[in-house]
Design a protein around this motif. Structure first.
Motif, PDB file in Angstrom:
ATOM      1  N   ALA A 197      -3.980   5.241  -7.138  1.00 28.55           N
ATOM      2  CA  ALA A 197      -3.439   4.922  -5.816  1.00 28.55           C
ATOM      3  C   ALA A 197      -4.533   4.408  -4.885  1.00 28.55           C
ATOM      4  O   ALA A 197      -4.353   3.390  -4.202  1.00 28.55           O
ATOM      5  N   VAL A 198      -5.664   5.083  -4.865  1.00 32.99           N
ATOM      6  CA  VAL A 198      -6.772   4.665  -3.998  1.00 32.99           C
ATOM      7  C   VAL A 198      -7.311   3.306  -4.439  1.00 32.99           C
ATOM      8  O   VAL A 198      -7.613   2.442  -3.602  1.00 32.99           O
ATOM      9  N   THR A 199      -7.417   3.080  -5.737  1.00 32.09           N
ATOM     10  CA  THR A 199      -7.886   1.793  -6.240  1.00 32.09           C
ATOM     11  C   THR A 199      -6.941   0.670  -5.837  1.00 32.09           C
ATOM     12  O   THR A 199      -7.374  -0.407  -5.403  1.00 32.09           O
ATOM     13  N   MET A 255       0.831  -1.211   0.000  1.00 33.12           N
ATOM     14  CA  MET A 255       0.000   0.000   0.000  1.00 33.12           C
ATOM     15  C   MET A 255       0.863   1.257   0.000  1.00 33.12           C
ATOM     16  O   MET A 255       0.583   2.202  -0.753  1.00 33.12           O
ATOM     17  N   THR A 280      -3.611  14.855 -11.420  1.00 31.37           N
ATOM     18  CA  THR A 280      -3.880  14.639  -9.999  1.00 31.37           C
ATOM     19  C   THR A 280      -4.997  13.629  -9.790  1.00 31.37           C
ATOM     20  O   THR A 280      -4.866  12.706  -8.977  1.00 31.37           O
ATOM     21  N   VAL A 287       0.987   4.252  -2.877  1.00 34.47           N
ATOM     22  CA  VAL A 287       0.719   5.661  -2.576  1.00 34.47           C
ATOM     23  C   VAL A 287       1.931   6.526  -2.902  1.00 34.47           C
ATOM     24  O   VAL A 287       1.820   7.548  -3.598  1.00 34.47           O
ATOM     25  N   VAL A 303      -4.789   0.651  -3.260  1.00 33.91           N
ATOM     26  CA  VAL A 303      -4.858   0.463  -1.805  1.00 33.91           C
ATOM     27  C   VAL A 303      -6.138  -0.278  -1.435  1.00 33.91           C
ATOM     28  O   VAL A 303      -6.125  -1.180  -0.587  1.00 33.91           O
ATOM     29  N   PHE A 304      -7.225   0.054  -2.087  1.00 38.07           N
ATOM     30  CA  PHE A 304      -8.496  -0.631  -1.831  1.00 38.07           C
ATOM     31  C   PHE A 304      -8.396  -2.114  -2.183  1.00 38.07           C
ATOM     32  O   PHE A 304      -8.866  -2.976  -1.420  1.00 38.07           O
ATOM     33  N   CYS A 349      -3.754   9.995 -10.881  1.00 36.68           N
ATOM     34  CA  CYS A 349      -2.761   9.416  -9.972  1.00 36.68           C
ATOM     35  C   CYS A 349      -3.385   9.041  -8.627  1.00 36.68           C
ATOM     36  O   CYS A 349      -3.156   7.944  -8.114  1.00 36.68           O
ATOM     37  N   TRP A 350      -4.188   9.932  -8.066  1.00 36.36           N
ATOM     38  CA  TRP A 350      -4.848   9.607  -6.805  1.00 36.36           C
ATOM     39  C   TRP A 350      -5.888   8.504  -6.996  1.00 36.36           C
ATOM     40  O   TRP A 350      -6.063   7.650  -6.117  1.00 36.36           O
ATOM     41  N   GLY A 351      -6.576   8.501  -8.130  1.00 35.64           N
ATOM     42  CA  GLY A 351      -7.553   7.444  -8.397  1.00 35.64           C
ATOM     43  C   GLY A 351      -6.906   6.067  -8.471  1.00 35.64           C
ATOM     44  O   GLY A 351      -7.395   5.101  -7.884  1.00 35.64           O
TER      45      GLY A 351
END
Length: 128
Positions: free
Chosen positions: A112-114, A69, A105, A73, A116-117, A108-110
């Motif tokens: 990363a969150v996917t 994770m 942004t 991130v 980690v989920f 990249c955050w999408g």
């Protein structure tokens, strides 16, 4: 002749008022990615060709799941910062640059969150 104030020169603040903060963050992310990459590669290489239960067992280990994770991130944060610099250097139209910064942004955050989920679901054994 420079238009910078004495304070901004001493504080290292450039025209964007951020100084070397982005430069340092990118370097710190690079250094953090080195040990995290070893954890990530170790977990992924052991899970290649393994059964579903074996993969869930690998990611039940907190070192593997938390390391993966963090790798996701920090890796996507590093990617976002790098692409930000590329956009600033090569896109000269303000509207296009703003759109690309926002898209960069969000993507990249999408991702990363996917990621980690997905790892969290494997760690918790959810998703039967």
């Amino acid at each position: 002749m420079t238009f910078r104030t004495d304070y901004s020169r001493v504080a290292g603040l450039g025209p964007a008022r951020q100084g070397a903060q982005r430069w340092w963050m990118q370097r710190l992310a690079s250094v953090a990615l080195v040990p995290l990459a070893f954890i990530f590669i170790s977990a992924i290489s052991r899970s290649l060709g393994a059964s579903r239960e074996e993969v869930l067992g690998i990611f039940a280990n907190p070192w593997n799941s938390i390391g993966t994770m963090l790798f996701l991130v920090v890796g996507f944060m590093h990617l976002r910062m790098g692409l930000h610099e590329v956009i600033e250097d090569y896109v000269h139209t303000k509207g296009t640059a703003t759109m690309l910064h926002v898209l960069n942004t969000l993507l990249c955050w999408g991702f990363a969150v996917t990621g980690v989920f997905a790892v969290a679901r494997m760690t918790l054994g959810l998703g039967e």
